[in-house]
Scaffold this motif. Structure first.
Motif, mmCIF file in Angstrom:
data_model
loop_
_atom_site.group_PDB
_atom_site.id
_atom_site.type_symbol
_atom_site.label_atom_id
_atom_site.label_comp_id
_atom_site.label_asym_id
_atom_site.label_seq_id
_atom_site.Cartn_x
_atom_site.Cartn_y
_atom_site.Cartn_z
ATOM 1 N N LYS A 137 54.307 48.687 41.672
ATOM 2 C CA LYS A 137 54.074 48.466 43.101
ATOM 3 C C LYS A 137 52.621 48.730 43.483
ATOM 4 O O LYS A 137 52.156 48.300 44.524
ATOM 5 N N GLN A 138 51.905 49.448 42.634
ATOM 6 C CA GLN A 138 50.509 49.750 42.932
ATOM 7 C C GLN A 138 49.583 48.599 42.541
ATOM 8 O O GLN A 138 49.783 47.995 41.487
ATOM 9 N N PRO A 139 48.601 48.321 43.386
ATOM 10 C CA PRO A 139 47.624 47.294 43.012
ATOM 11 C C PRO A 139 46.796 47.760 41.822
ATOM 12 O O PRO A 139 46.543 48.951 41.661
ATOM 13 N N THR A 140 46.398 46.818 41.005
ATOM 14 C CA THR A 140 45.651 47.150 39.798
ATOM 15 C C THR A 140 44.489 46.192 39.638
ATOM 16 O O THR A 140 44.612 45.011 39.965
ATOM 17 N N VAL A 141 43.372 46.700 39.169
ATOM 18 C CA VAL A 141 42.340 45.763 38.741
ATOM 19 C C VAL A 141 41.956 46.050 37.308
ATOM 20 O O VAL A 141 41.899 47.187 36.869
ATOM 21 N N LEU A 142 41.743 44.963 36.607
ATOM 22 C CA LEU A 142 41.413 45.036 35.195
ATOM 23 C C LEU A 142 39.911 44.900 35.018
ATOM 24 O O LEU A 142 39.292 44.030 35.631
ATOM 25 N N ILE A 143 39.334 45.760 34.210
ATOM 26 C CA ILE A 143 37.946 45.572 33.828
ATOM 27 C C ILE A 143 37.991 44.835 32.502
ATOM 28 O O ILE A 143 38.253 45.428 31.456
ATOM 29 N N GLY A 144 37.773 43.558 32.581
ATOM 30 C CA GLY A 144 37.989 42.690 31.427
ATOM 31 C C GLY A 144 38.874 41.539 31.866
ATOM 32 O O GLY A 144 39.267 41.469 33.034
ATOM 33 N N LEU A 145 39.183 40.670 30.955
ATOM 34 C CA LEU A 145 39.841 39.429 31.343
ATOM 35 C C LEU A 145 40.901 39.057 30.312
ATOM 36 O O LEU A 145 40.579 38.526 29.257
ATOM 37 N N PRO A 146 42.174 39.314 30.627
ATOM 38 C CA PRO A 146 43.203 38.922 29.660
ATOM 39 C C PRO A 146 43.432 37.420 29.755
ATOM 40 O O PRO A 146 42.955 36.772 30.690
ATOM 41 N N GLU A 147 44.175 36.919 28.808
ATOM 42 C CA GLU A 147 44.455 35.487 28.821
ATOM 43 C C GLU A 147 45.196 35.126 30.105
ATOM 44 O O GLU A 147 44.832 34.216 30.821
ATOM 45 N N ASP A 148 46.237 35.912 30.376
ATOM 46 C CA ASP A 148 47.003 35.699 31.595
ATOM 47 C C ASP A 148 46.976 36.960 32.445
ATOM 48 O O ASP A 148 47.647 37.939 32.146
ATOM 49 N N PRO A 149 46.220 36.938 33.522
ATOM 50 C CA PRO A 149 46.098 38.138 34.369
ATOM 51 C C PRO A 149 47.360 38.431 35.184
ATOM 52 O O PRO A 149 47.432 39.458 35.850
ATOM 53 N N GLU A 150 48.328 37.536 35.169
ATOM 54 C CA GLU A 150 49.592 37.750 35.880
ATOM 55 C C GLU A 150 49.387 38.210 37.315
ATOM 56 O O GLU A 150 50.076 39.097 37.801
ATOM 57 N N GLY A 151 48.422 37.583 37.959
ATOM 58 C CA GLY A 151 48.224 37.884 39.369
ATOM 59 C C GLY A 151 47.411 39.121 39.648
ATOM 60 O O GLY A 151 47.252 39.526 40.798
ATOM 61 N N LEU A 152 46.875 39.754 38.625
ATOM 62 C CA LEU A 152 46.059 40.940 38.855
ATOM 63 C C LEU A 152 44.597 40.550 39.066
ATOM 64 O O LEU A 152 44.141 39.513 38.601
ATOM 65 N N SER A 153 43.880 41.410 39.767
ATOM 66 C CA SER A 153 42.456 41.190 39.951
ATOM 67 C C SER A 153 41.694 41.607 38.697
ATOM 68 O O SER A 153 42.109 42.531 38.003
ATOM 69 N N CYS A 154 40.615 40.923 38.434
ATOM 70 C CA CYS A 154 39.801 41.237 37.263
ATOM 71 C C CYS A 154 38.333 41.294 37.647
ATOM 72 O O CYS A 154 37.895 40.609 38.565
ATOM 73 N N VAL A 155 37.597 42.110 36.932
ATOM 74 C CA VAL A 155 36.152 42.131 37.128
ATOM 75 C C VAL A 155 35.492 42.426 35.793
ATOM 76 O O VAL A 155 36.021 43.178 34.978
ATOM 77 N N ASP A 156 34.367 41.819 35.575
ATOM 78 C CA ASP A 156 33.645 42.054 34.323
ATOM 79 C C ASP A 156 32.299 41.329 34.386
ATOM 80 O O ASP A 156 32.057 40.520 35.273
#
Lengths: 338, 338
Positions: A137-156
């Motif tokens: 339920k918590q928002p998440t951001v990824l540092i990096g870029l997966p193949e499929d972010p599944e709706g998550l935010s990413c930055v890199d």
DNA sequence: TTAGCGTATTGAAACGCTTCGACGATCCAG
DNA sequence: CTGGATCGTCGAAGCGTTTCAATACGCTAA
């Protein structure tokens, strides 16, 4: 420890009034506010974090899942961490540190409502943690870029653009045979996103710039670097431009080149991809593409906080690479200008 | 999210029974336990951390106050951090990361009952944080040794003994003129405990071993190291043994010595005080006194947990230094054996 | 004068868990 | 058979906040 009720009593108001003074969610008259604030001061009152979390479903803590994995440069990680912690404080949040092997930790902190949001580093192309946090339920951001972010935010950093930029720089300076000394084999084996993106950009630009490119994986150790340099010089002896994308190996690569009598900046142009301070603390100031680790950490927090407040949609932010020319690169055999 | 009441209902028992199954604080019959566990499993139940903290005054979180200060080696810090985080998990605790400038953070996490205990790194001789945490209700252990621990537990490498050991090693090998290339000036200016203890041991042993000792502060940069080496060689040209207590400067010190045509392990004996992996990743395997950073972190957690459970008295633990001879040291002018 | 409004404040019900005292059942000793 | 332990379970009172609905208190407008 004083409680909110103690404060209310001391100030001669109700509990809820104190709460509203604290949160600012309702207007409070100036005199009342002053009385409450004086009482808080006098009693040294601090709201109980647990009680607050229970009542408001907000902990004011974010989780930071950091690697500590073999093959990643520790000082660089720390820059990310520093950025995250610093910026989190600007939003009145603290940081709970989760480490690598702690995959169960994700479940613990999300399901247990220990944190309001998550930041995850060192993302692999097909990262098992991604579906887990995507379902949280918590928002998440990824540092990096997966193949499929599944709706998550990413930055890199835009490593693909960085790869292109590095090659363009070298090709433009007249180098026709370039090479990459890249991440350790473990990192590649994990399909760590930045390594793969870097290589993609590199190869594409090499093709369109008409230069050859040799790629060597490289352990972040003296022997790993030695081996990589030696292999490179054996398999692609015409190489005059090297891109080093491996902070840990960088000094050892330079040392090995020196040992072999190759003068960096003259015989060999080297472009590093690393934080600027790393580039500057080598034996020669390195031409480099900055890896703005601390900034990326901060942006990650900005993004995750934005999602926490409003109901922003998720987004992916790739920071444009910036190349700064220093002493380690020079025109190549085909002369300056490409 | 399922609550404990949902679980109780699903298992056909009371709330408290579920709680006791979870905590093990009261005996529960095997069949009841099984029913409850099945319900927990089925509902994917996780206790709410805030509610638990409120009811039990236990958060299962410890605070780690780590520096990120200029002049301290980031990889070494990370080893401490890794040790703390890892060991904390063994006690079912998570780690809240506080950084340097966050002195207010201490008050926040202690008064706000965000954590059960604290571990603080990078202690200065007269550290303003010490009285603060000494007054807090949470037990604290210091990694380092302030002048007055105010009843807090401390753990660290015995740097004074390390200083003695290093000099004894060099003197024993026949060196009569030794030197210390130590911490950066900022670190000394802060009266950081380990730097001062190191020097004290060094000087005492030098006196009793009858060797001279020159001390140079040293920035952890290439230029800082160059300067320190040059100054040392100018003011104490007879030096044949160097103790380097500065992880960041170490590679640059070695590089400068090499540049000046001085062969480490032959012309000059060098003893490093640093984690073993740092000692091994130099151009030559270094004779070193290990700084067991990860272990120290773990011990810190062990100590703080002991205080949390029983009402142990506070204690100070100084780990005995261990010197491992490798390629960077050799007999000196007076011949082996001293 | 009163209805109606807006603002500042209050009361009380959650929030989800732990823990203490109590209770019924079972057991054993006398 | 009875009285006292022992064992497993339960009920309910907190823990310290937040927040919603309600209230009190001037106001202004009618």
């Amino acid at each position: 420890m004083a409680t909110i009720d103690d404060v209310a009593r001391a100030a001669g108001v109700s509990t809820s009034t104190v709460s509203y003074v604290l949160s600012g969610k309702r207007p409070i008259s100036a005199p009342t506010r002053a009385r409450v604030e004086r009482a808080i001061e006098k009693l040294g009152y601090r709201p109980h974090a647990g009680a607050r979390a229970l009542a408001s479903s907000r902990t004011n803590v974010i989780a930071l899942m950091a690697p500590l994995r073999v093959g990643v440069s520790v000082p660089v990680i720390m820059q990310f961490v520093a950025g995250v912690v610093t910026r989190a404080r600007d939003f009145d949040h603290d940081v709970l540190l989760l480490t690598q092997d702690d995959v169960s930790g994700l479940d613990r902190v999300t399901s247990g409502s220990m944190v309001d949001a998550l930041v995850m580093m060192d993302i692999e192309a097909d990262d098992p943690r991604v579906p887990l946090v995507a379902a949280a339920k918590q928002p998440t951001v990824l540092i990096g870029l997966p193949e499929d972010p599944e709706g998550l935010s990413c930055v890199d950093l835009d490593f693909e653009a960085a790869g292109r930029l590095a090659v363009r720089h070298l090709a433009g300076a007249g180098h026709t045979d370039v090479a990459l000394i890249g991440s350790p084999p473990e990192v590649l084996r994990r399909h760590t996103s930045y390594a793969e993106r870097m290589m993609r950009g590199l190869r594409n630009q090499a093709k369109s710039s008409g230069v050859t490119v040799d790629v060597e994986a490289c352990d972040s150790t003296p022997s790993g670097a030695t081996e990589a340099v030696d292999t490179l010089l054996a398999t692609a002896p015409d190489t005059t431009g090297i891109i080093v994308h491996n902070e840990g190996a960088l000094p050892h690569v330079l040392a090995r080149l020196a040992d072999r009598g190759i003068v960096v900046g003259t015989d060999m142009s080297v472009v590093a991809v690393c934080p600027t301070d790393v580039a500057l603390s080598q034996r020669i100031p390195m031409t480099s593409i900055d890896l703005p680790a601390e900034d990326i950490g901060k942006v990650a927090v900005d993004m995750v906080m934005a999602r926490l407040e409003g109901e922003q949609p998720s987004e992916t932010r790739l920071l444009a690479p910036v190349l700064t020319e220093r002493a380690s690169s020079a025109p190549g055999p085909a002369g300056a200008l490409g």
